[in-house]
Write an enzyme that holds these catalytic residues in place. Structure first.
Site, PDB file in Angstrom:
ATOM      1  N   GLU A 142       9.397   1.876  -6.715  1.00 17.84           N
ATOM      2  CA  GLU A 142      10.588   2.453  -7.365  1.00 17.84           C
ATOM      3  C   GLU A 142      10.222   3.516  -8.399  1.00 17.84           C
ATOM      4  O   GLU A 142      10.859   3.624  -9.446  1.00 17.84           O
ATOM      5  CB  GLU A 142      11.420   1.349  -8.032  1.00 17.84           C
ATOM      6  CG  GLU A 142      12.656   1.028  -7.277  1.00 17.84           C
ATOM      7  CD  GLU A 142      13.016   2.123  -6.320  1.00 17.84           C
ATOM      8  OE1 GLU A 142      13.400   3.200  -6.798  1.00 17.84           O
ATOM      9  OE2 GLU A 142      12.885   1.942  -5.107  1.00 17.84           O
TER      10      GLU A 142
HETATM   11  C1  LIG Z   1       5.061  -3.583  -1.474  1.00 20.02           C
HETATM   12  C2  LIG Z   1       5.670  -2.223  -1.503  1.00 20.02           C
HETATM   13  C3  LIG Z   1       7.020  -2.081  -1.227  1.00 20.02           C
HETATM   14  C4  LIG Z   1       7.599  -0.805  -1.217  1.00 20.02           C
HETATM   15  N1  LIG Z   1       8.915  -0.668  -0.855  1.00 20.02           N
HETATM   16  C5  LIG Z   1       9.403   0.588  -0.611  1.00 20.02           C
HETATM   17  C6  LIG Z   1      10.675   0.765  -0.004  1.00 20.02           C
HETATM   18  O1  LIG Z   1      11.418  -0.187   0.235  1.00 20.02           O
HETATM   19  N2  LIG Z   1      11.077   2.020   0.299  1.00 20.02           N
HETATM   20  C7  LIG Z   1      10.299   3.111   0.046  1.00 20.02           C
HETATM   21  O2  LIG Z   1      10.695   4.221   0.362  1.00 20.02           O
HETATM   22  N3  LIG Z   1       9.081   2.967  -0.552  1.00 20.02           N
HETATM   23  C8  LIG Z   1       8.620   1.744  -0.878  1.00 20.02           C
HETATM   24  N4  LIG Z   1       7.380   1.587  -1.450  1.00 20.02           N
HETATM   25  C9  LIG Z   1       6.615   2.773  -1.804  1.00 20.02           C
HETATM   26  C10 LIG Z   1       6.492   2.963  -3.320  1.00 20.02           C
HETATM   27  O3  LIG Z   1       7.729   3.335  -3.864  1.00 20.02           O
HETATM   28  C11 LIG Z   1       5.376   4.007  -3.559  1.00 20.02           C
HETATM   29  O4  LIG Z   1       4.157   3.359  -3.245  1.00 20.02           O
HETATM   30  C12 LIG Z   1       5.361   4.530  -4.970  1.00 20.02           C
HETATM   31  O5  LIG Z   1       6.507   5.312  -5.215  1.00 20.02           O
HETATM   32  C13 LIG Z   1       4.121   5.403  -5.242  1.00 20.02           C
HETATM   33  O6  LIG Z   1       3.885   6.311  -4.204  1.00 20.02           O
HETATM   34  P1  LIG Z   1       2.419   6.364  -3.537  1.00 20.02           P
HETATM   35  O7  LIG Z   1       2.028   4.988  -3.170  1.00 20.02           O
HETATM   36  O8  LIG Z   1       2.428   7.366  -2.456  1.00 20.02           O
HETATM   37  O9  LIG Z   1       1.461   6.846  -4.699  1.00 20.02           O
HETATM   38  P2  LIG Z   1       1.207   8.362  -5.117  1.00 20.02           P
HETATM   39  O10 LIG Z   1       2.486   9.094  -5.203  1.00 20.02           O
HETATM   40  O11 LIG Z   1       0.141   8.919  -4.240  1.00 20.02           O
HETATM   41  O12 LIG Z   1       0.636   8.190  -6.583  1.00 20.02           O
HETATM   42  C14 LIG Z   1      -0.715   7.756  -6.854  1.00 20.02           C
HETATM   43  C15 LIG Z   1      -0.920   7.716  -8.365  1.00 20.02           C
HETATM   44  O13 LIG Z   1      -0.729   9.026  -8.921  1.00 20.02           O
HETATM   45  C16 LIG Z   1       0.216   8.979  -9.973  1.00 20.02           C
HETATM   46  N5  LIG Z   1       0.997  10.216 -10.006  1.00 20.02           N
HETATM   47  C17 LIG Z   1       1.595  10.854  -8.996  1.00 20.02           C
HETATM   48  N6  LIG Z   1       2.229  11.945  -9.433  1.00 20.02           N
HETATM   49  C18 LIG Z   1       2.034  12.000 -10.758  1.00 20.02           C
HETATM   50  C19 LIG Z   1       2.440  12.889 -11.795  1.00 20.02           C
HETATM   51  N7  LIG Z   1       3.212  13.941 -11.561  1.00 20.02           N
HETATM   52  N8  LIG Z   1       2.033  12.634 -13.061  1.00 20.02           N
HETATM   53  C20 LIG Z   1       1.283  11.558 -13.330  1.00 20.02           C
HETATM   54  N9  LIG Z   1       0.859  10.689 -12.400  1.00 20.02           N
HETATM   55  C21 LIG Z   1       1.242  10.898 -11.137  1.00 20.02           C
HETATM   56  C22 LIG Z   1       1.109   7.776  -9.658  1.00 20.02           C
HETATM   57  O14 LIG Z   1       1.739   7.297 -10.830  1.00 20.02           O
HETATM   58  C23 LIG Z   1       0.072   6.804  -9.074  1.00 20.02           C
HETATM   59  O15 LIG Z   1      -0.564   6.109 -10.105  1.00 20.02           O
HETATM   60  C24 LIG Z   1       6.807   0.330  -1.521  1.00 20.02           C
HETATM   61  C25 LIG Z   1       5.444   0.166  -1.837  1.00 20.02           C
HETATM   62  C26 LIG Z   1       4.881  -1.085  -1.815  1.00 20.02           C
HETATM   63  C27 LIG Z   1       3.413  -1.207  -2.101  1.00 20.02           C
END
Ligand SMILES: Cc1cc2nc3c(=O)[nH]c(=O)nc-3n(C[C@H](O)[C@H](O)[C@H](O)COP(=O)(O)OP(=O)(O)OC[C@H]3O[C@@H](n4cnc5c(N)ncnc54)[C@H](O)[C@@H]3O)c2cc1C
Length: 596
Positions: A443
């Site tokens: 989220e």
């Molecule tokens: C169990 C689980 C359930 C989930 N359920 C859903 C769901 O129902 N629907 C859905 O659509 N998604 C879902 N997600 C996805 C979840 O919302 C994303 O994993 C999350 O938003 C982070 O995206 P990412 O994993 O691609 O990390 P990334 O976006 O690759 O980020 C990696 C790191 O970089 C940091 N970062 C990125 N951009 C910036 C910035 N501009 N400034 C500072 N730091 C930054 C982030 O904070 C993080 O620490 C789920 C994930 C999990 C693990």
């Protein structure tokens, strides 16, 4: 496997004594008839359902997990989940805070909020299935066409169908502007959607007869980035005009993720292979529409963490009174036994009180915000609605990030109370720590929430929303500043308020020179503001407790002790956090990436 008893006394304290919900609701014509008896009845019944039906499935659901069958693309949830969901639907729980026009019971959000705390304490993984459905309901209600609302909302409201949010793709999570799923228009007004989504919670399961996926995708010739995203409703089974189930739509679960916690909830890879969908809202305005869902989900994730904090604390408390180890430093308290219960030890008390304070602070805070949502939705005066909406917008990232960070601390402390017995799975404590961890990530990670708070909600409107909320705190401090009995709470509250004002101005000035200053300060800054909010609520709760300290009801003694602990032991971390936030970006940015 431990226990869960809904904290009804504290919920009643927050709703009736702190927030005076009954009086507040009288100002909202839609809820003017709700009285304390109705509220208490829902709390009692909710407490029974969650502790008797859902809690017994929490540990078994974690051990068993969900199972994916690749041949049929189906997912089986843990034993008992489906039956519990049936009971939930039959009990009318899904419809609690939904619009009567679509079959809902029309109760206020603030009541649903307390129920959601209970659901999450009892079983976070299970609660995600109906929780996401509620977000889908809110989004469709606000942005759907009349025809869509008529066909789909009654099914979501009754709980017969569930919902999902399909945003994330393998190459984009935070940066949704990069998403690639495509939607092609069809002559009949529908769209065919192709793409791969990952990490979709509750994407496939066996608990409901149909699943409504809310999917982000791009229409042909959409602008690059987040301005070119549209939102579609993609049902697992295409409904017939009468609402019965029709043809299977090609949106299939390719696999489910192995993960750290919430094993009872299916985290699905969803493949859309020309799946039929219908646009929600305008083309290229999908992210705005989805924000209704995302905001609901952010508040929901805060509630997940409040739920976990409460249940972990409750169990740690029982254990600490029962487990005997060593003697009290001040002499035996249990001379007839070979050792004293560990609750005699100061540091065990610190761990317990951390959980108690973070649960009670979060309960007051989230109930307050839920009531503000009721005012935003229903108050007859437009200015009041606007003011409430601004406050909800300001406080949403704090609910998401501050409560989830605190739950990570509190569940870990609760596990620590058990010593080695907390680390093994038999007692169920390590599950709470594992389940709590995801709440900091999904989220919008807590970093993203902090950037939203500082960059968008505060600096983005020149501090107007924060100032408005700050005025509430300031007048409370002024009104009670001369009350000697309150000075131990009012002084640190007023002091922190002044510090937040100064800190905000300082970061704002630095940000003019260098935008990285916002990114460097945001995370500690959010925690400082979170503590300002908790200080306000703990001061108000302490005031009520002081007035009733001699009533003979030990609840108030306990509340007062918790408030004192909060100000003495938890709030002082703001001194360090402020130093961190002020330290600037240079200490983070000096090193070239290849020199790490
Ligand atoms: C169990 C689980 C359930 C989930 N359920 C859903 C769901 O129902 N629907 C859905 O659509 N998604 C879902 N997600 C996805 C979840 O919302 C994303 O994993 C999350 O938003 C982070 O995206 P990412 O994993 O691609 O990390 P990334 O976006 O690759 O980020 C990696 C790191 O970089 C940091 N970062 C990125 N951009 C910036 C910035 N501009 N400034 C500072 N730091 C930054 C982030 O904070 C993080 O620490 C789920 C994930 C999990 C693990």
């Amino acid at each position: 496997m431990g226990q869960y008893v809904a904290p009804i006394r504290d919920m009643q304290f927050v709703l009736h004594e702190l927030l005076k919900v009954e009086d507040e609701l009288k100002a909202l014509p839609k809820h003017a008839e709700i009285d304390a008896d109705i509220i208490n009845q829902v709390l009692e019944e909710g407490g029974k359902f969650t502790s008797e039906v859902l809690f017994p499935l929490n540990h078994s659901g974690d051990r068993e997990g969900c199972k994916h069958d690749a041949a049929t693309s189906t997912v089986t949830t843990p034993k008992g989940f489906k039956e519990a969901y049936k009971q939930y639907v039959e009990g009318g729980w899904a419809a609690l805070a939904c619009d009567p026009d679509y079959g809902g019971q029309g109760l206020p959000v603030v009541m649903n909020n307390s129920f959601y705390e209970m659901l999450n304490s009892a079983n976070q993984a299970w609660t995600m299935y109906p929780g996401l459905s509620h977000g889908a309901y809110e989004c469709l209600k606000e942005h759907g066409t009349d025809e869509q609302k008529k066909l789909y909302l009654p099914k979501l409201v009754s709980g017969e169908w569930t919902g999902t949010m399909c945003l994330t793709e393998p190459h984009c999570g935070t940066d949704l502007g990069m998403l690639r799923s495509k939607a092609l228009p069809q002559a009949d007004g529908s769209w065919l959607i192709t793409g791969n989504k990952i990490f979709i919670s509750a994407g496939e399961h066996d608990m409901s007869e149909n699943i409504l996926h809310l999917v982000l995708a791009r229409v042909p010739d959409a602008p690059e980035g987040s301005k070119g995203i549209s939102l579609f409703l993609v049902p697992k089974f295409l409904p017939n005009a009468d609402g019965s189930i029709g043809e299977r739509n090609p949106i299939f679960c390719g696999a489910i993720e192995e993960k750290m916690g919430i094993h009872g909830n299916s985290t699905c890879q969803m493949n859309l292979d020309g799946a039929r969908g219908w646009i929600i809202g305008q083309p290229n305005k999908g992210l705005q529409a989805m924000f209704v869902f995302m905001n609901a989900a952010r508040l929901g994730v805060g509630m997940q963490s409040l739920g976990l904090t409460e249940v972990a604390y409750q169990n740690a408390l029982i254990y600490a009174k029962d487990r005997i180890q060593m003697r009290s430093l001040t002499g035996p308290k249990n001379p007839e036994k070979p050792a004293d219960p560990i609750i005699v030890h100061p540091d065990v008390r610190r761990m317990l009180l951390t959980g108690k304070a973070y649960a009670e602070g979060a309960r007051a805070f989230t109930s307050y915000v839920a009531l503000q949502i009721d005012r935003e939705l229903n108050h007859p005066d437009e200015d009041v609605r606007k003011e409430a909406a601004d406050e909800v917008a300001l406080l949403t990232p704090i609910i998401k990030a501050f409560i989830t960070d605190n739950a990570w601390i509190a569940t870990s402390e609760a596990m620590q109370v058990y010593g080695g017995h907390g680390y093994i799975s038999e007692w169920g404590m390590e599950q709470y720590v594992r389940d709590a961890r995801i709440n900091l990530i999904y989220e919008g990670t807590n970093t993203v929430q902090s950037l939203d708070l500082l960059g968008r909600k505060i600096l983005g409107d020149n501090g107007a929303k924060l100032r408005k909320f700050g005025e509430k705190i300031k007048s409370y401090v002024e009104e009670n500043g001369l009350d000697e009995k309150m000075s131990e709470f009012i002084t640190p509250l007023g002091d922190l308020g002044d510090k937040v004002t100064k800190l905000t101005m300082e970061i704002g000035m630095k940000a003019f020179q260098n935008a990285d200053e916002v990114g460097a300060a945001a995370v500690p800054y959010l925690r400082v503001v979170g503590h300002l909010v908790y200080s306000y609520f703990f001061a108000r709760m302490a005031q009520i407790a002081l007035e009733k300290e001699d009533s003979g009801d030990n609840f108030y003694k306990s509340k007062l002790a918790t408030a004192r602990f909060y100000f003495a032991r938890l709030q002082p971390e703001t001194a360090t956090l402020i130093r961190q936030a002020r330290s600037g970006s240079a200490n983070l940015m000096a090193l070239d990436a290849d020199l790490f």
